[in-house]
Design an enzyme around this catalytic site. Structure first.
Site, PDB file in Angstrom:
ATOM      1  N   GLU A 185       0.821  -1.213   0.000  1.00 49.26           N
ATOM      2  CA  GLU A 185       0.000   0.000   0.000  1.00 49.26           C
ATOM      3  C   GLU A 185       0.856   1.265   0.000  1.00 49.26           C
ATOM      4  OE1 GLU A 185      -4.050  -1.673   2.158  1.00 49.26           O
ATOM      5  OE2 GLU A 185      -2.692  -0.401   3.320  1.00 49.26           O
TER       6      GLU A 185
ATOM      7  N   GLU B  16      -6.608  -7.427  -0.950  1.00 49.75           N
ATOM      8  CA  GLU B  16      -7.182  -7.291   0.392  1.00 49.75           C
ATOM      9  C   GLU B  16      -8.601  -6.747   0.309  1.00 49.75           C
ATOM     10  OE1 GLU B  16      -5.040  -4.852   3.123  1.00 49.75           O
ATOM     11  OE2 GLU B  16      -3.077  -5.644   2.572  1.00 49.75           O
TER      12      GLU B  16
END
Length: 669
Positions: A150, A308
């Site tokens: 991320e 995710e």
């Protein structure tokens, strides 16, 4: 090396065995088999375990769990563990810590506590990456590499002196000399003209507004400097590990706007993303569908990987509601409908400590004897049955344009209205078409637009001449183009296109806007149709527009306020196509009727006629097709469909009934 699982929709999630005693691992592996887990992401935040002090490594625990996963037939997406530095690193080298806009050093104790421009941090991260890649490149569990995690979620932008120096170097490469920089930034205004590169700084906190083009370029720089870091790690991996795909998890949700994924996507062997439902949004499930289509667009229309999402509640909203029964399965299948061939969760086992202890997981605090884990197991079984869908693509006749550069420019300082948010029009049009059973691709203005029957241009505030010409070309070749307000306004240097709005699209549309009339919160303007009847209302935005082309038809006009009688929406034939302009954010019913006219004239057909809130998407591979039906409403629904439902594993037809909150995936024929 283990091949990536393609006999099913890959199913698994982030696994953090280092959080748990060794005896829990055996239980994990048993439960993974029960749930149908086919992959795990391993080691994302494990730097402090792999290198507990500088230059001293401990791979024993990772060796053991990698071996166990291989023995159990579970593929590993192995992370480089470089997302967050360990305490020894930030203590020894505090200069790597990021600095906020006000000049405050951000201390360790959280995650991503590193400056994106720090060469020291990069060198240490690349050393760790090299060690991991050299050790595990031929491990039988390894199926994919996961670089960092991320990017930019917490440490961009950074305003430290290191970033200032790197920013200047980036600007020198972009502009070549100060004359071009001064021209691009419009530094004649407010006596900002630079005479030496050392005078140039990041847009730190100042007395008032920062230069808008400086702010825009700093956003571009931030995305580029982290992309360069990703490339460096990927290069290290490829020296050791050829043939194993490399990815990093994007964040293509509305709230994350720091990176230009259009530039990042070509660097990925597999485009992957994280997505979490934001319950505070007015239409959270519609946003989820939009960003599935956006991720597919970044992947060039090919299948992608959901790295995710959450089984239930997250931990970072003011209020974190749990998903209703069936919500885990339905939300997951929404992503598969939009092109995902892998379903990953954060995380496998819910943490018992730390900041994300209340973030849901595949195995909840309640343990396997829980409705949530039973639903996870049900989803695992469905993912296995969906193997025949893997590799298929999504059909769409409508394109919605999306550009992170335009997003950044429209998020800058000193704009006409802070109430205008770049995604609003794009999300609204996408949601209204979704409710009509029409699938959209979300693509960049520079992508190939030929073949689309409808192209929506929503708040494309910044646009290049080249991209504006591409929009006009596809209109002339037969498409219907729908352009919204605040499109075509500025050049890539963030300079106003003079002569009247909407700038780059003014001649195409046959519309000229002399002045902008943004609406305060709570204000509305009546909208009239061609007969003068009130048919709805506009909010957020209005403008003083006039049709300048004799063949420009007024579709809607303002019926109240200072612009009463002026143009609000238009239609103009252009060669073989049509150019539409919408100068306000109309209510759903009014905008929906306009879109109905657009798609009918363009010959766009719904996948199926369904009530609002029921989502239908078709994936196809050759002469085979699969109809996804996601019922986000509280009522059962019926629609014509026949074949085999892979969710319930039963034959269906000629009418398919989907329960409230339920889902079906029908192999048609």
């Amino acid at each position: 090396m283990r091949p990536w699982p393609t006999d099913r929709v890959a199913f698994g999630g982030d696994y953090n065995p280092e959080q748990w005693p060794r005896e829990v691992w055996d239980d994990d592996l048993r439960l993974m088999a029960e749930a149908g887990v086919s992959f795990v992401t391993l080691g994302v935040f494990s730097w402090s375990w792999l290198e507990p002090s500088k230059g001293e490594y401990d791979f024993d625990w990772l060796d053991e769990i990698m071996d166990e996963l291989a023995a159990h037939g579970i593929a590993v997406d192995l992370a480089t563990a470089t997302a967050t530095p360990p305490p020894w690193l930030t203590t020894a080298y505090p200069e790597i810590l990021p600095v906020d806009r006000e000049g405050h050093r951000l201390w360790p104790g959280s995650r991503q506590s590193w400056c994106p421009s720090s060469r020291l941090y990069r060198d240490l991260a690349l050393t760790l990456t090299d060690r991991i890649a050299a050790r595990y490149h031929d491990h039988p569990a390894l199926a994919m590499w996961h670089v960092s995690n991320e990017y930019a979620c917490h440490n961009l932008p950074c305003y430290c002196d290191t970033c200032a120096a790197e920013f200047r170097r980036w600007l020198e490469r972009r502009y070549g000399d100060l004359g071009r920089l001064n021209a691009a930034w419009g530094t004649a205004f407010w006596s900002q003209r630079y005479s030496d590169w050392d005078e140039v700084l990041p847009p730190r906190l100042s007395t008032t507004f920062n230069n808008p083009t400086q702010v825009l370029d700093f956003a571009r720089f931030g995305s580029d400097i982290l992309l360069d870091f990703f490339r460096a790690e990927a290069e290290v991996i490829r020296r050791h590990s050829t043939g194993v795909p490399i990815t990093t998890n994007f964040m293509t949700m509305s709230q994350f706007r720091m990176l230009d994924y259009r530039d990042w996507a070509p660097e990925q062997d597999v485009v992957s993303t994280d997505h979490y439902v934001v319950d505070a949004l007015e239409h959270p499930r519609s946003e989820m569908s939009f960003h599935g289509d956006l991720t597919r667009g970044l992947a060039g229309g090919r299948p992608w990987m959901l790295m995710e999402h959450s089984t239930s509640a997250v931990n970072w909203q003011p209020v974190n509601p749990a998903k209703p029964p069936g919500g885990t399965l339905r939300d997951s299948l929404t992503h598969v409908a939009r092109g995902a061939d892998a379903l990953g969760f954060f995380q496998w086992r819910q943490s018992r400590a730390g900041s994300e202890a209340f973030h849901s997981a595949m195995v909840p605090h309640a343990g396997p004897d829980s409705d949530r884990f039973r639903e996870v197991c049900e989803l695992g079984a469905v993912a296995a049955r969906l193997g025949e869908v893997v590799g298929s693509t999504v059909e769409a006749d409508v394109a919605v344009l999306w550009d992170y550069q335009a997003l950044w420019a429209l998020s800058g300082p000193c704009l006409p209205s802070a109430r205008v948010d770049y995604p609003d029009v794009a999300h609204t049009v996408h949601r209204l078409l979704r409710d009509r059973g029409i699938t959209c691709d979300v693509v960049h203005p520079g992508d190939d637009l030929t073949g689309y029957r409808v192209v929506v241009v929503p708040t494309l505030f910044l646009v290049s001449d080249e991209h504006a010409a591409a929009v006009e070309a596809v209109a002339r070749s037969g498409a219907h183009i729908v352009v919204s307000y605040l499109s075509g306004i500025v050049t890539p240097d963030d300079h106003i296109r003079l002569g009247g709005y909407p700038g780059a699209f003014r001649d195409l549309l046959g519309v000229r806007v002399e002045e902008l009339f943004p609406l305060p919160a709570g204000d509305r303007v009546d909208l009239h149709d061609a007969s003068g009847a009130t048919v709805g209302e506009g909010r957020v935005w209005s403008e003083d527009a006039r049709a300048t082309a004799p063949d420009c038809e007024t579709v809607l006009s303002y019926g109240s306020g200072p612009l009463a009688g002026r143009v609000a929406a238009t239609r103009r034939p252009v060669a073989d196509g049509v150019a539409w302009y919408v100068g306000t954010l109309a209510d759903d019913a009014t905008l929906g009727r306009l879109l109905d006219r657009v798609v009918e004239e363009a010959g766009v057909r719904a996948v199926a006629e369904v009530p609002a809130g029921v989502e239908v998407v078709r994936r196809r591979a050759g002469d085979r097709s699969w109809l996804f039906v996601l019922n986000h409403t509280g009522e059962d629904c019926e629609l014509p469909a026949g074949g085999h439902d892979l969710v319930a594993d039963v034959a269906v037809g000629p009418v398919l009934r989907v329960a409230a909150g339920g889902a079906a995936v029908v192999r048609e024929g």
